[in-house]
Structures are given as C-alpha cells and as structure tokens.
Design a protein around this motif. Structure first.
Motif, PDB file in Angstrom:
ATOM      1  N   GLU A 121       0.911  -1.231  -0.042  1.00 17.25           N
ATOM      2  CA  GLU A 121       0.095   0.144   0.083  1.00 17.25           C
ATOM      3  C   GLU A 121       0.939   1.283  -0.156  1.00 17.25           C
ATOM      4  O   GLU A 121       0.523   2.084  -0.603  1.00 17.25           O
ATOM      5  N   ILE A 122       1.881   1.286   0.682  1.00 22.78           N
ATOM      6  CA  ILE A 122       2.860   2.369   0.959  1.00 22.78           C
ATOM      7  C   ILE A 122       3.594   2.568  -0.600  1.00 22.78           C
ATOM      8  O   ILE A 122       3.730   3.830  -1.101  1.00 22.78           O
ATOM      9  N   LYS A 123       4.095   1.600  -1.083  1.00 16.15           N
ATOM     10  CA  LYS A 123       4.621   1.869  -2.340  1.00 16.15           C
ATOM     11  C   LYS A 123       3.663   2.339  -3.578  1.00 16.15           C
ATOM     12  O   LYS A 123       4.127   3.234  -4.022  1.00 16.15           O
ATOM     13  N   LYS A 124       2.296   1.755  -3.416  1.00 19.90           N
ATOM     14  CA  LYS A 124       1.481   2.387  -4.373  1.00 19.90           C
ATOM     15  C   LYS A 124       1.000   3.930  -4.004  1.00 19.90           C
ATOM     16  O   LYS A 124       1.090   4.629  -4.850  1.00 19.90           O
ATOM     17  N   ARG A 125       1.054   4.198  -2.672  1.00 17.39           N
ATOM     18  CA  ARG A 125       0.888   5.532  -2.393  1.00 17.39           C
ATOM     19  C   ARG A 125       2.036   6.559  -2.852  1.00 17.39           C
ATOM     20  O   ARG A 125       1.964   7.697  -3.136  1.00 17.39           O
ATOM     21  N   LEU A 126       3.224   6.130  -2.917  1.00 19.92           N
ATOM     22  CA  LEU A 126       4.395   6.834  -3.060  1.00 19.92           C
ATOM     23  C   LEU A 126       4.614   7.192  -4.563  1.00 19.92           C
ATOM     24  O   LEU A 126       5.007   8.253  -4.963  1.00 19.92           O
ATOM     25  N   ASP A 127       4.086   6.223  -5.492  1.00 18.92           N
ATOM     26  CA  ASP A 127       3.757   6.381  -6.696  1.00 18.92           C
ATOM     27  C   ASP A 127       2.947   7.288  -6.977  1.00 18.92           C
ATOM     28  O   ASP A 127       3.013   8.272  -8.221  1.00 18.92           O
ATOM     29  N   THR A 128       2.122   8.004  -6.010  1.00 21.51           N
ATOM     30  CA  THR A 128       1.021   8.948  -6.493  1.00 21.51           C
ATOM     31  C   THR A 128       1.552  10.568  -5.738  1.00 21.51           C
ATOM     32  O   THR A 128       0.909  11.393  -5.822  1.00 21.51           O
TER      33      THR A 128
END
Length: 101
Positions: A14-21
């Motif tokens: 989830e954190i990795k996906k959020r960092l992409d945004t």
C-alpha cells in the motif's frame, strides 16, 4: 503470527502504491531547470526553460541537471522514509500484542 506478517506485507505494498502518487521536485536557477519525480524515485519529467537553455553552455546545463535530479531524489527519499517510519511504528504497535506487550 503469520497474519501479522501478511498484514505487514500488504501495508508495504500500500505504501509503495501511495508513493507512486506523491510528486516531488528539484529545481535550480530559480526554476530554469525542474525535475519532477515520484516518491518512489521514478523521474516523471524534466523541464528546461528555453530562455535559460539559449544562454547556457552544454556543460552548465548538464551540471545543473544533475543537481536538480539529486534534489528531487533526495526529496523522494525523505518522503519515502517518513512513510515507512510511520508504517513501521503502526506495524510494531500491532506486533506488540504477539509478545504480550
């Protein structure tokens, strides 16, 4: 115990996906060169002001571009560390129950 580890793995994803945004930037010469990256350290765009470009030599542009990229990547690292520290704190709080704390 494996549930907690699985939850930790999901949280990391989830954190990795959020960092992409999350976008970060590095600028030099008052914005004449601007680099945009994600908090996952992926360069998304590089902008060089045409007026600045006309008056600068290639070596100067290259040097300033490196500085702008490094600034953007440092901001990305800072955001990433902050997100990971918050997540680790949350996960360790949840794991405390496993050890009777």
């Amino acid at each position: 115990m494996f549930d907690k580890l699985f939850q930790a793995q999901q949280k990391a994803e989830e954190i990795k996906k959020r960092l992409d945004t999350i976008s970060v930037s590095g600028e030099v010469e008052g914005g004449a060169i601007k680099v945009i990256a994600t908090a996952n350290k992926e360069i998304k765009s590089i902008t060089i002001d045409p007026t600045f470009h006309e008056g600068a030599d290639l070596e100067e542009v290259e040097e300033l571009l490196v500085v702008a990229i490094n600034k953007a990547l440092q901001q990305a690292e800072n955001v990433s560390q902050t997100e990971m520290q918050a997540a680790t704190k949350d996960m360790l709080g949840g794991l405390g129950g496993m050890f009777g704390q």
